[in-house]
Write a protein that holds these residues in place. Structure first.
Motif, PDB file in Angstrom:
ATOM      1  N   THR A  95      11.641 -55.965  53.816  1.00 32.00           N
ATOM      2  CA  THR A  95      12.651 -55.525  54.796  1.00 32.00           C
ATOM      3  C   THR A  95      13.751 -56.585  54.871  1.00 32.00           C
ATOM      4  O   THR A  95      13.547 -57.756  54.491  1.00 32.00           O
ATOM      5  N   ALA A  96      14.911 -56.167  55.414  1.00 30.45           N
ATOM      6  CA  ALA A  96      16.032 -57.093  55.545  1.00 30.45           C
ATOM      7  C   ALA A  96      15.681 -58.244  56.487  1.00 30.45           C
ATOM      8  O   ALA A  96      16.069 -59.390  56.263  1.00 30.45           O
ATOM      9  N   ALA A  97      14.929 -57.934  57.546  1.00 31.02           N
ATOM     10  CA  ALA A  97      14.540 -58.980  58.498  1.00 31.02           C
ATOM     11  C   ALA A  97      13.654 -60.024  57.826  1.00 31.02           C
ATOM     12  O   ALA A  97      13.813 -61.234  58.033  1.00 31.02           O
ATOM     13  N   GLU A  98      12.751 -59.528  56.987  1.00 29.15           N
ATOM     14  CA  GLU A  98      11.878 -60.448  56.233  1.00 29.15           C
ATOM     15  C   GLU A  98      12.709 -61.322  55.298  1.00 29.15           C
ATOM     16  O   GLU A  98      12.446 -62.523  55.155  1.00 29.15           O
ATOM     17  N   VAL A  99      13.674 -60.711  54.651  1.00 29.44           N
ATOM     18  CA  VAL A  99      14.537 -61.442  53.708  1.00 29.44           C
ATOM     19  C   VAL A  99      15.251 -62.576  54.456  1.00 29.44           C
ATOM     20  O   VAL A  99      15.310 -63.711  53.980  1.00 29.44           O
TER      21      VAL A  99
ATOM     22  N   GLY B  44      22.059 -55.667  41.539  1.00 27.02           N
ATOM     23  CA  GLY B  44      20.659 -55.891  41.896  1.00 27.02           C
ATOM     24  C   GLY B  44      20.289 -57.361  42.043  1.00 27.02           C
ATOM     25  O   GLY B  44      19.150 -57.691  42.363  1.00 27.02           O
ATOM     26  N   ILE B  45      21.248 -58.274  41.799  1.00 23.08           N
ATOM     27  CA  ILE B  45      21.005 -59.708  42.013  1.00 23.08           C
ATOM     28  C   ILE B  45      22.205 -60.262  42.768  1.00 23.08           C
ATOM     29  O   ILE B  45      23.346 -60.131  42.315  1.00 23.08           O
ATOM     30  N   LYS B  46      21.953 -60.835  43.966  1.00 25.33           N
ATOM     31  CA  LYS B  46      23.073 -61.355  44.753  1.00 25.33           C
ATOM     32  C   LYS B  46      22.798 -62.758  45.261  1.00 25.33           C
ATOM     33  O   LYS B  46      21.693 -63.056  45.717  1.00 25.33           O
ATOM     34  N   ARG B  47      23.821 -63.595  45.211  1.00 27.49           N
ATOM     35  CA  ARG B  47      23.748 -64.952  45.736  1.00 27.49           C
ATOM     36  C   ARG B  47      24.065 -64.912  47.221  1.00 27.49           C
ATOM     37  O   ARG B  47      24.974 -64.201  47.651  1.00 27.49           O
ATOM     38  N   ALA B  48      23.315 -65.660  48.034  1.00 27.27           N
ATOM     39  CA  ALA B  48      23.600 -65.734  49.464  1.00 27.27           C
ATOM     40  C   ALA B  48      23.566 -67.199  49.886  1.00 27.27           C
ATOM     41  O   ALA B  48      22.702 -67.961  49.439  1.00 27.27           O
ATOM     42  N   ASP B  49      24.500 -67.595  50.756  1.00 27.81           N
ATOM     43  CA  ASP B  49      24.555 -68.992  51.175  1.00 27.81           C
ATOM     44  C   ASP B  49      24.158 -69.201  52.629  1.00 27.81           C
ATOM     45  O   ASP B  49      24.343 -70.282  53.184  1.00 27.81           O
ATOM     46  N   SER B  50      23.613 -68.120  53.219  1.00 28.61           N
ATOM     47  CA  SER B  50      23.049 -68.253  54.567  1.00 28.61           C
ATOM     48  C   SER B  50      22.008 -67.153  54.738  1.00 28.61           C
ATOM     49  O   SER B  50      22.037 -66.155  54.013  1.00 28.61           O
ATOM     50  N   PRO B  51      21.106 -67.319  55.694  1.00 27.01           N
ATOM     51  CA  PRO B  51      20.105 -66.267  55.937  1.00 27.01           C
ATOM     52  C   PRO B  51      20.765 -64.933  56.276  1.00 27.01           C
ATOM     53  O   PRO B  51      20.276 -63.872  55.871  1.00 27.01           O
ATOM     54  N   GLU B  52      21.888 -64.964  56.968  1.00 26.36           N
ATOM     55  CA  GLU B  52      22.594 -63.737  57.338  1.00 26.36           C
ATOM     56  C   GLU B  52      23.137 -63.038  56.086  1.00 26.36           C
ATOM     57  O   GLU B  52      23.057 -61.813  55.959  1.00 26.36           O
ATOM     58  N   GLU B  53      23.709 -63.844  55.204  1.00 27.37           N
ATOM     59  CA  GLU B  53      24.216 -63.280  53.946  1.00 27.37           C
ATOM     60  C   GLU B  53      23.076 -62.666  53.131  1.00 27.37           C
ATOM     61  O   GLU B  53      23.238 -61.624  52.507  1.00 27.37           O
TER      62      GLU B  53
ATOM     63  N   ARG C 252      20.406 -61.361  54.337  1.00 24.75           N
ATOM     64  CA  ARG C 252      20.058 -60.108  55.014  1.00 24.75           C
ATOM     65  C   ARG C 252      21.007 -58.990  54.583  1.00 24.75           C
ATOM     66  O   ARG C 252      20.571 -57.882  54.257  1.00 24.75           O
ATOM     67  N   GLU C 253      22.312 -59.312  54.553  1.00 25.76           N
ATOM     68  CA  GLU C 253      23.313 -58.331  54.122  1.00 25.76           C
ATOM     69  C   GLU C 253      23.047 -57.878  52.687  1.00 25.76           C
ATOM     70  O   GLU C 253      23.103 -56.691  52.359  1.00 25.76           O
ATOM     71  N   ALA C 254      22.756 -58.861  51.832  1.00 28.15           N
ATOM     72  CA  ALA C 254      22.483 -58.554  50.415  1.00 28.15           C
ATOM     73  C   ALA C 254      21.281 -57.616  50.304  1.00 28.15           C
ATOM     74  O   ALA C 254      21.303 -56.644  49.537  1.00 28.15           O
ATOM     75  N   ALA C 255      20.258 -57.891  51.100  1.00 20.85           N
ATOM     76  CA  ALA C 255      19.039 -57.070  51.047  1.00 20.85           C
ATOM     77  C   ALA C 255      19.327 -55.651  51.541  1.00 20.85           C
ATOM     78  O   ALA C 255      18.813 -54.676  50.987  1.00 20.85           O
ATOM     79  N   LEU C 256      20.161 -55.538  52.584  1.00 17.16           N
ATOM     80  CA  LEU C 256      20.489 -54.212  53.116  1.00 17.16           C
ATOM     81  C   LEU C 256      21.181 -53.343  52.060  1.00 17.16           C
ATOM     82  O   LEU C 256      21.019 -52.121  52.039  1.00 17.16           O
ATOM     83  N   ALA C 257      21.955 -54.007  51.192  1.00 14.34           N
ATOM     84  CA  ALA C 257      22.664 -53.267  50.139  1.00 14.34           C
ATOM     85  C   ALA C 257      21.739 -52.830  49.010  1.00 14.34           C
ATOM     86  O   ALA C 257      22.132 -52.049  48.151  1.00 14.34           O
ATOM     87  N   MET C 258      20.514 -53.354  49.003  1.00 14.24           N
ATOM     88  CA  MET C 258      19.585 -53.020  47.911  1.00 14.24           C
ATOM     89  C   MET C 258      18.411 -52.166  48.374  1.00 14.24           C
ATOM     90  O   MET C 258      18.102 -51.134  47.775  1.00 14.24           O
ATOM     91  N   LEU C 259      17.746 -52.590  49.428  1.00 21.42           N
ATOM     92  CA  LEU C 259      16.490 -51.945  49.833  1.00 21.42           C
ATOM     93  C   LEU C 259      16.708 -50.482  50.203  1.00 21.42           C
ATOM     94  O   LEU C 259      17.638 -50.146  50.932  1.00 21.42           O
ATOM     95  N   GLY C 260      15.842 -49.616  49.685  1.00 26.56           N
ATOM     96  CA  GLY C 260      15.935 -48.185  49.981  1.00 26.56           C
ATOM     97  C   GLY C 260      16.999 -47.472  49.166  1.00 26.56           C
ATOM     98  O   GLY C 260      17.211 -46.278  49.330  1.00 26.56           O
ATOM     99  N   ARG C 261      17.692 -48.197  48.299  1.00 24.29           N
ATOM    100  CA  ARG C 261      18.711 -47.563  47.451  1.00 24.29           C
ATOM    101  C   ARG C 261      18.241 -47.569  45.998  1.00 24.29           C
ATOM    102  O   ARG C 261      17.296 -48.264  45.667  1.00 24.29           O
ATOM    103  N   THR C 262      18.947 -46.813  45.167  1.00 24.65           N
ATOM    104  CA  THR C 262      18.583 -46.831  43.754  1.00 24.65           C
ATOM    105  C   THR C 262      19.594 -47.679  42.981  1.00 24.65           C
ATOM    106  O   THR C 262      20.795 -47.600  43.213  1.00 24.65           O
ATOM    107  N   ILE C 263      19.058 -48.494  42.106  1.00 26.18           N
ATOM    108  CA  ILE C 263      19.872 -49.295  41.188  1.00 26.18           C
ATOM    109  C   ILE C 263      19.380 -48.956  39.787  1.00 26.18           C
ATOM    110  O   ILE C 263      18.179 -49.002  39.531  1.00 26.18           O
TER     111      ILE C 263
END
Lengths: 293, 381
Positions: free
Chosen positions: B27-31, B58-67, B69-80
């Motif tokens: 989940t995004a919260a877990e991420v 399907g691979i994203k760099r994040a420089d904060s926990p919030e980022e 979370r955003e990256a995960a939201l764009a992936m989880l539950g979607r198809t790539i």
């Protein structure tokens, strides 16, 4: 004449007591194959279709002088059966079994080579020298004796090509299925060498498919060593990359194994490559007719 | 059988291959929580059975926990790349000076395992193989002896490593080689194998393909299978014991034998059509398997005509014909069907089909031509 098997082949059936082994033994005996022995673990002393059953290949070879074996042992135990046959001095081992782990075959092929035996397969239909001997599972009635040597990676394509040749009035010296797995014993090159040396073979038909480099290696061999005319067909022009097309070996990967690459290499070596199976067999028939003129 | 990155990584880590710290999240919260644990600078990587994840988002760099979370939201539950993303791997970011490639494959020609390395890591090795084959160095191993020290060292030097890096690379290469055999792999690769700014070697991605034929003796590995990442038609085919691969065309085909199936597909293409699938019912299919295979083809909405090409041997043509007749009687056949039967009980099979809507062909070429014409006719309606 023929290659690999003839009237003098003394055939041993490994796992003759299994369903497939006993059924195919009946078919081979009906064709006239000289089956002298069978093996079945825990079944020694019985007979199947009148053929004596032994506990081990070594006992069978000692008692009957078997020099060719055909393996109907299930995949988990088939590597062991091949090794046993090679260790017991069997000269030609034909492995019908499909589904053997490929890394097992890496070790088995190295062992068989070290013992100086020949292995056909695994995952192959076997070999038939029409009118002489059948050590395999092919439907016998589509084959007829004649001057064409046929070698293929595929079972049903072997039957299809032989049936078409027979319908065109062209018979075969021997038909060999080398198997559809990534790692097999004898290669196209090995069989081409045998056909080149066989006086009964006038024209060679080679049926390849996508995956690996066996056809490219065969092309190089034909260019250097084969004087007899060779006609080829390559299946899998429409297969997508990276997908296994049924045969574990039929997969285009890491920039190699495409039908186009194989066809180009074969044509470069002077091999006639048919667009369809029908055109391939017609080309073979025309060459046979030409050499008879 | 394909595996996920996180699974291949776990296996290789067990052999001592160094990876940066990471954790799987659903989940995004877990991420977000994992990213915080790992220091905030992370990569979020979709766990799917498909190459080219990076380019497809399907691979994203994040420089904060919030980022993260955003990256995960764009992936989880979607198809790539047509695959559903159910989980992501959150990996601590490392600073790399160079990206190498290290892999082991089966060498069919030499009949052994070949270990390959390249200084051009981080991209699809197939692209390197085509564009600059000399950039890949290979050593073939003796199955009895394994990957020799000198071979591993020569690979290390060939990709530009020196000093202590050579020993570190050798250890990783030998671990990879051992894992290859232990897993009955047909492909095992680390790509990229990173060289950090401080000169250490670290594995950043792993790919493992397992030999299907060996799964019977690797129950632990068989359990790694993620059926959701596979085509449902292909999963169903595997369940009933036939070989099916979905393709993009309109002519569904059912054939016995892999070689004949490929030749049938090629013939369809040659006469102007495109096959909808590869389907090999095998050498000794039963009538329930044939029924299941026909239904798999008919469920494909792109199929406009069906071609059945059977060379009867152990398989009897009349059994195949009967399975088709039963399906016709149930009203399940929504497209025109062309059948070519040769070999065992072919005449009996044709007799069963006489008087039905099924078209009978004598040769493969004729069958393909008829199927292509019938598929086109459907289009015009």
């Amino acid at each position: 004449m023929s290659i690999l098997v003839d009237k003098h082949s003394r055939v041993l059936v490994q796992n003759i007591t299994g369903r497939e082994g006993s059924h195919q033994t009946r078919q081979m005996l009906a064709y006239g194959t000289n089956i002298v022995a069978g093996t079945g673990v825990g079944k020694g002393g019985r007979t199947v279709e009148g053929v004596p059953v032994f506990e081990s290949v070594e006992e069978a070879v000692q008692a009957t002088g078997a020099n060719v074996s055909i393996v109907f042992v299930p995949a988990p135990f088939a590597p062991d059966a091949i090794v046993e046959a090679a260790d017991s001095g069997v000269e030609l081992i034909v492995c019908i079994t499909e589904g053997i782990p490929v890394l097992d075959m890496v070790k088995v092929c190295a062992h068989v080579r070290a013992k100086g035996a020949r292995l056909l397969g695994p995952n192959c239909p076997g070999v038939i020298s029409p009118g002489l001997s059948k050590v395999g599972i092919m439907p016998a009635d589509v084959f007829t004796p004649g001057p064409v040597g046929l070698v293929s990676r595929s079972g049903t394509l072997t039957y299809e090509v032989a049936a078409q040749l027979t319908a065109l009035g062209v018979g075969q010296s021997s038909c060999v299925g080398i198997g559809g797995d990534p790692i097999v014993g004898m290669s196209f090159t090995d069989i081409l060498g045998l056909f080149e040396a066989d006086p009964a073979t006038e024209v060679i038909a080679m049926i390849g498919e996508i995956g690996g480099t066996a056809e490219e290696e065969a092309a190089a061999f034909v260019g250097e060593r084969v004087t007899k005319p060779v006609v080829a067909f390559v299946a899998g022009k429409t297969a997508p990359r990276g997908r296994r097309m049924g045969h574990a070996g039929a997969i285009v990967s890491v920039g190699q194994g495409t039908a186009e690459g194989k066809i180009a290499a074969l044509r470069e070596a002077g091999v006639l490559v048919g667009e369809t199976l029908e055109k391939t067999t017609e080309a073979v028939a025309a060459l046979v007719a030409g050499s008879r003129r | 059988m394909n595996t996920h990155e996180y699974q291949a990584r776990e296996i290789l880590a067990g052999y001592g291959v160094p990876f940066p710290p990471a954790k799987l999240a659903f989940t995004a919260a877990e991420v977000e929580r994992v990213a915080r644990e790992l220091g905030g600078h992370v990569f979020v990587k979709a766990q799917i059975h498909a190459g080219g994840r990076g380019k497809a988002g399907g691979i994203k760099r994040a420089d904060s926990p919030e980022e993260a979370r955003e990256a995960a939201l764009a992936m989880l539950g979607r198809t790539i790349r047509d695959r559903m993303v159910r989980k992501v791997l959150v990996v601590q970011a490392v600073y790399l000076a160079r990206e190498l490639y290290l892999g082991a494959v089966l060498d069919r020609s030499l009949q052994t395992v070949t270990v390959m390395a390249s200084a051009q890591g981080g991209v699809d090795i197939e692209q390197v193989a085509e564009a600059a084959p000399e950039a890949i160095v290979r050593v073939s191993t003796d199955p009895l002896y394994g990957l020799a020290d000198y071979q591993a060292r020569s690979l290390a030097r060939a990709v530009g490593l020196s000093g202590e890096q050579v020993q570190a690379f050798r250890d990783i290469a030998q671990a990879l080689y051992r894992a290859f055999w232990d897993c009955d792999a047909t492909l095992l690769e680390i790509n990229p194998l990173g060289v950090t700014t401080t000169g250490a070697l670290v594995a950043l991605d792993a790919k493992l393909v397992i030999d299907d034929n060996a799964l019977f003796r690797r129950p632990g590995l068989a359990a790694l299978r993620d059926v959701e990442q596979e085509d449902p038609a292909e999963v169903e085919a595997q369940r009933v014991g036939v070989q099916y691969v979905r393709l993009a065309g309109q002519i569904g085909c059912m054939v016995n034998g892999a070689g004949l199936a490929m030749a049938t597909m090629d013939t369809i293409h040659l006469v102007g059509g495109e096959p909808a699938n590869f389907l090999d019912i095998g050498g000794g299919a039963r009538s329930d398997q044939i029924d299941a295979a026909l239904r798999i083809i008919l469920r494909d909405p792109h199929v406009r005509a069906m071609l059945i090409n059977i060379f009867g041997g152990i398989i009897r043509c009349d059994m195949v014909a009967q399975a088709l007749v039963n399906l016709l009687a149930q009203g399940e056949v929504r497209v025109p069907v062309v059948v070519r039967l040769v070999g065992t009980k072919a005449a009996e099979g044709r007799a069963l089909l006489a008087g039905t809507s099924v078209h009978i062909a004598d040769s493969m070429v004729e069958a393909a031509q008829m199927a292509v014409a019938l598929a086109a006719g459907e289009d015009q309606r």
